[in-house]
Each structure stands twice: as structure tokens, then as C-alpha cells.
Motif scaffolding. Sequence first.
Motif, PDB file in Angstrom:
ATOM      1  N   THR A  49       0.855  -1.184   0.000  1.00  0.00           N
ATOM      2  CA  THR A  49       0.000   0.000   0.000  1.00  0.00           C
ATOM      3  C   THR A  49       0.890   1.233   0.000  1.00  0.00           C
ATOM      4  N   ARG A  50       0.500   2.223  -0.792  1.00  0.00           N
ATOM      5  CA  ARG A  50       1.289   3.450  -0.901  1.00  0.00           C
ATOM      6  C   ARG A  50       1.433   4.104   0.479  1.00  0.00           C
ATOM      7  N   ALA A  51       2.651   4.505   0.788  1.00  0.00           N
ATOM      8  CA  ALA A  51       2.959   5.139   2.074  1.00  0.00           C
ATOM      9  C   ALA A  51       2.604   6.632   2.011  1.00  0.00           C
ATOM     10  N   PRO A  52       2.548   7.280   3.160  1.00  0.00           N
ATOM     11  CA  PRO A  52       2.256   8.723   3.167  1.00  0.00           C
ATOM     12  C   PRO A  52       3.245   9.544   2.337  1.00  0.00           C
ATOM     13  N   ASP A  53       4.473   9.040   2.121  1.00  0.00           N
ATOM     14  CA  ASP A  53       5.444   9.781   1.307  1.00  0.00           C
ATOM     15  C   ASP A  53       5.180   9.629  -0.191  1.00  0.00           C
ATOM     16  N   GLY A  54       4.127   8.860  -0.563  1.00  0.00           N
ATOM     17  CA  GLY A  54       3.760   8.700  -1.967  1.00  0.00           C
ATOM     18  C   GLY A  54       4.431   7.527  -2.650  1.00  0.00           C
ATOM     19  N   HIS A  55       5.276   6.805  -1.954  1.00  0.00           N
ATOM     20  CA  HIS A  55       6.023   5.686  -2.536  1.00  0.00           C
ATOM     21  C   HIS A  55       5.549   4.355  -1.954  1.00  0.00           C
ATOM     22  N   PHE A  56       5.941   3.296  -2.643  1.00  0.00           N
ATOM     23  CA  PHE A  56       5.716   1.953  -2.120  1.00  0.00           C
ATOM     24  C   PHE A  56       6.998   1.504  -1.437  1.00  0.00           C
ATOM     25  N   HIS A  57       6.858   0.905  -0.272  1.00  0.00           N
ATOM     26  CA  HIS A  57       8.004   0.398   0.488  1.00  0.00           C
ATOM     27  C   HIS A  57       7.824  -1.101   0.685  1.00  0.00           C
ATOM     28  N   TRP A  58       8.946  -1.828   0.586  1.00  0.00           N
ATOM     29  CA  TRP A  58       8.907  -3.274   0.734  1.00  0.00           C
ATOM     30  C   TRP A  58       9.939  -3.669   1.781  1.00  0.00           C
ATOM     31  N   PRO A  59       9.490  -4.148   2.937  1.00  0.00           N
ATOM     32  CA  PRO A  59      10.445  -4.552   3.976  1.00  0.00           C
ATOM     33  C   PRO A  59      11.213  -5.809   3.562  1.00  0.00           C
ATOM     34  N   GLY A  60      12.440  -5.871   4.022  1.00  0.00           N
ATOM     35  CA  GLY A  60      13.270  -7.035   3.716  1.00  0.00           C
ATOM     36  C   GLY A  60      14.581  -6.975   4.471  1.00  0.00           C
ATOM     37  N   ARG A  61      15.559  -7.681   3.921  1.00  0.00           N
ATOM     38  CA  ARG A  61      16.875  -7.762   4.552  1.00  0.00           C
ATOM     39  C   ARG A  61      17.952  -7.733   3.479  1.00  0.00           C
ATOM     40  N   VAL A  62      19.061  -7.119   3.828  1.00  0.00           N
ATOM     41  CA  VAL A  62      20.292  -7.217   3.047  1.00  0.00           C
ATOM     42  C   VAL A  62      21.242  -7.968   3.961  1.00  0.00           C
ATOM     43  N   GLY A  63      21.535  -9.224   3.611  1.00  0.00           N
ATOM     44  CA  GLY A  63      22.283 -10.070   4.537  1.00  0.00           C
ATOM     45  C   GLY A  63      21.468 -10.237   5.799  1.00  0.00           C
ATOM     46  N   ASP A  64      22.023  -9.814   6.927  1.00  0.00           N
ATOM     47  CA  ASP A  64      21.322  -9.913   8.212  1.00  0.00           C
ATOM     48  C   ASP A  64      20.753  -8.575   8.684  1.00  0.00           C
ATOM     49  N   VAL A  65      20.791  -7.559   7.834  1.00  0.00           N
ATOM     50  CA  VAL A  65      20.356  -6.217   8.222  1.00  0.00           C
ATOM     51  C   VAL A  65      18.945  -5.957   7.687  1.00  0.00           C
ATOM     52  N   GLU A  66      18.039  -5.604   8.598  1.00  0.00           N
ATOM     53  CA  GLU A  66      16.665  -5.279   8.188  1.00  0.00           C
ATOM     54  C   GLU A  66      16.652  -3.938   7.480  1.00  0.00           C
ATOM     55  N   VAL A  67      15.898  -3.881   6.363  1.00  0.00           N
ATOM     56  CA  VAL A  67      15.795  -2.642   5.598  1.00  0.00           C
ATOM     57  C   VAL A  67      14.357  -2.441   5.123  1.00  0.00           C
ATOM     58  N   ASP A  68      14.084  -1.217   4.725  1.00  0.00           N
ATOM     59  CA  ASP A  68      12.803  -0.872   4.134  1.00  0.00           C
ATOM     60  C   ASP A  68      13.115  -0.333   2.741  1.00  0.00           C
ATOM     61  N   PHE A  69      12.961  -1.187   1.728  1.00  0.00           N
ATOM     62  CA  PHE A  69      13.290  -0.793   0.359  1.00  0.00           C
ATOM     63  C   PHE A  69      12.236   0.141  -0.202  1.00  0.00           C
ATOM     64  N   LEU A  70      12.681   1.149  -0.919  1.00  0.00           N
ATOM     65  CA  LEU A  70      11.803   1.998  -1.707  1.00  0.00           C
ATOM     66  C   LEU A  70      11.689   1.322  -3.078  1.00  0.00           C
ATOM     67  N   VAL A  71      10.477   0.989  -3.490  1.00  0.00           N
ATOM     68  CA  VAL A  71      10.264   0.329  -4.782  1.00  0.00           C
ATOM     69  C   VAL A  71      10.433   1.394  -5.866  1.00  0.00           C
ATOM     70  N   ASP A  72      11.417   1.190  -6.754  1.00  0.00           N
ATOM     71  CA  ASP A  72      11.752   2.191  -7.767  1.00  0.00           C
ATOM     72  C   ASP A  72      11.762   1.549  -9.156  1.00  0.00           C
ATOM     73  N   THR A  73      10.612   1.631  -9.841  1.00  0.00           N
ATOM     74  CA  THR A  73      10.503   1.034 -11.176  1.00  0.00           C
ATOM     75  C   THR A  73      11.329   1.798 -12.200  1.00  0.00           C
ATOM     76  N   GLY A  74      11.828   2.969 -11.843  1.00  0.00           N
ATOM     77  CA  GLY A  74      12.685   3.733 -12.748  1.00  0.00           C
ATOM     78  C   GLY A  74      14.156   3.420 -12.582  1.00  0.00           C
ATOM     79  N   ALA A  75      14.499   2.600 -11.606  1.00  0.00           N
ATOM     80  CA  ALA A  75      15.902   2.235 -11.367  1.00  0.00           C
ATOM     81  C   ALA A  75      16.210   0.914 -12.049  1.00  0.00           C
ATOM     82  N   THR A  76      17.235   0.887 -12.862  1.00  0.00           N
ATOM     83  CA  THR A  76      17.647  -0.343 -13.523  1.00  0.00           C
ATOM     84  C   THR A  76      18.233  -1.327 -12.518  1.00  0.00           C
ATOM     85  N   THR A  77      19.021  -0.799 -11.588  1.00  0.00           N
ATOM     86  CA  THR A  77      19.764  -1.617 -10.627  1.00  0.00           C
ATOM     87  C   THR A  77      19.335  -1.288  -9.204  1.00  0.00           C
TER      88      THR A  77
END
Length: 161
Positions: A49-77
Motif C-alpha cells: 500500500t502506498r505510504a504517506p510519502d507517496g512511494h511503495f516500500h517493501w520490507p526485507g533484509r540485506v544479509g542480516d540487516v533489516e531494511v525498508d526498500f523503496l520500490v523504484d521502477t525507474g531504477a535499472t539496478t
Amino acid sequence: MSRSDLPHTFKLITLWLLVTLVVFLGFKYWEREREASRFQLAGGVIVLTRAPDGHFHWPGRVGDVEVDFLVDTGATTTALPQALAERAGLQPLGTLSTRTAGGPAQGFAARADIALDGGVRAQRLPVAVLPQLHAPLLGMDVLGRLHFTQKPGELRIQPQP
């Protein structure tokens, strides 16, 4: 102030401190519930669901670190802030120059194991690590492996069969 006023004043101060504490804890609970409701898993379909900042966020992990990814369909990488990459223990593979929405950027390439809530994983994913980046961006290198549809305020994601 007389000695007899002290107990009454102390009671009032204590009461106001308790009211403030209850309001603070109630707000924190509401905030946590609102954040949790932005991600849902329904029958194998991930719903963001769209967040108050207007973006979609997807919780996850990088290795063992918890992160909140910003979903960016305009980013190749997929791109990570340098501080996050360091906490996750990512090793630089070489320098890189890239163009971002904010203009040219310098950083380094690395590989990361990414696990997103809902069971989506990318092992040893090539990522860009950028010192000036403020939030981790989930790019089309991951999103392109998924089937997603968008309607107002909602992003529905289904892993490819």
C-alpha cells in the motif's frame, strides 16, 4: 507554596505525566500498526500500500540487516546507501559511475543477498552502493523477475511461475 499544597501539586504532575505517557504509547502503537498494514501477503500475492510519502516500500533484509526498500521502477539496478552496505558487510568489487534522479553519482559495485518479505529472494545480486543515497532502492533487476500490477494506492506483486 505551603507544605500542604505539595502533595496536591505532586499528584497533578504525576497525573499529567501518566496522561502524556499513555498518549505517547498510543501514538507509537498506531504508527507501528500503520507501518505493518503497508505490507500484506494474501494467497501468494504480495500487496504493498502506498505510504504517506507517496512511494511503495517493501520490507526485507540485506544479509542480516533489516531494511525498508523503496520500490523504484525507474531504477535499472538495486542501489544501497554506503552505510547500509557497510553494516551488511558488503565488499567493494570496483568503482562505478551512474546517473540517478539526482544527477551523476559515484560509488562502488558489490554483491548482496536480498530477502524481501513474502519470500522473494535474490542471491549475490549485483548492486550499486552510493554514499549519498538516503534509502535503499529496489530496482528493476529484482522487480523485472516478478509480475506486478498497480491500481490507485496499491501495488500487487506475484512471483513469476
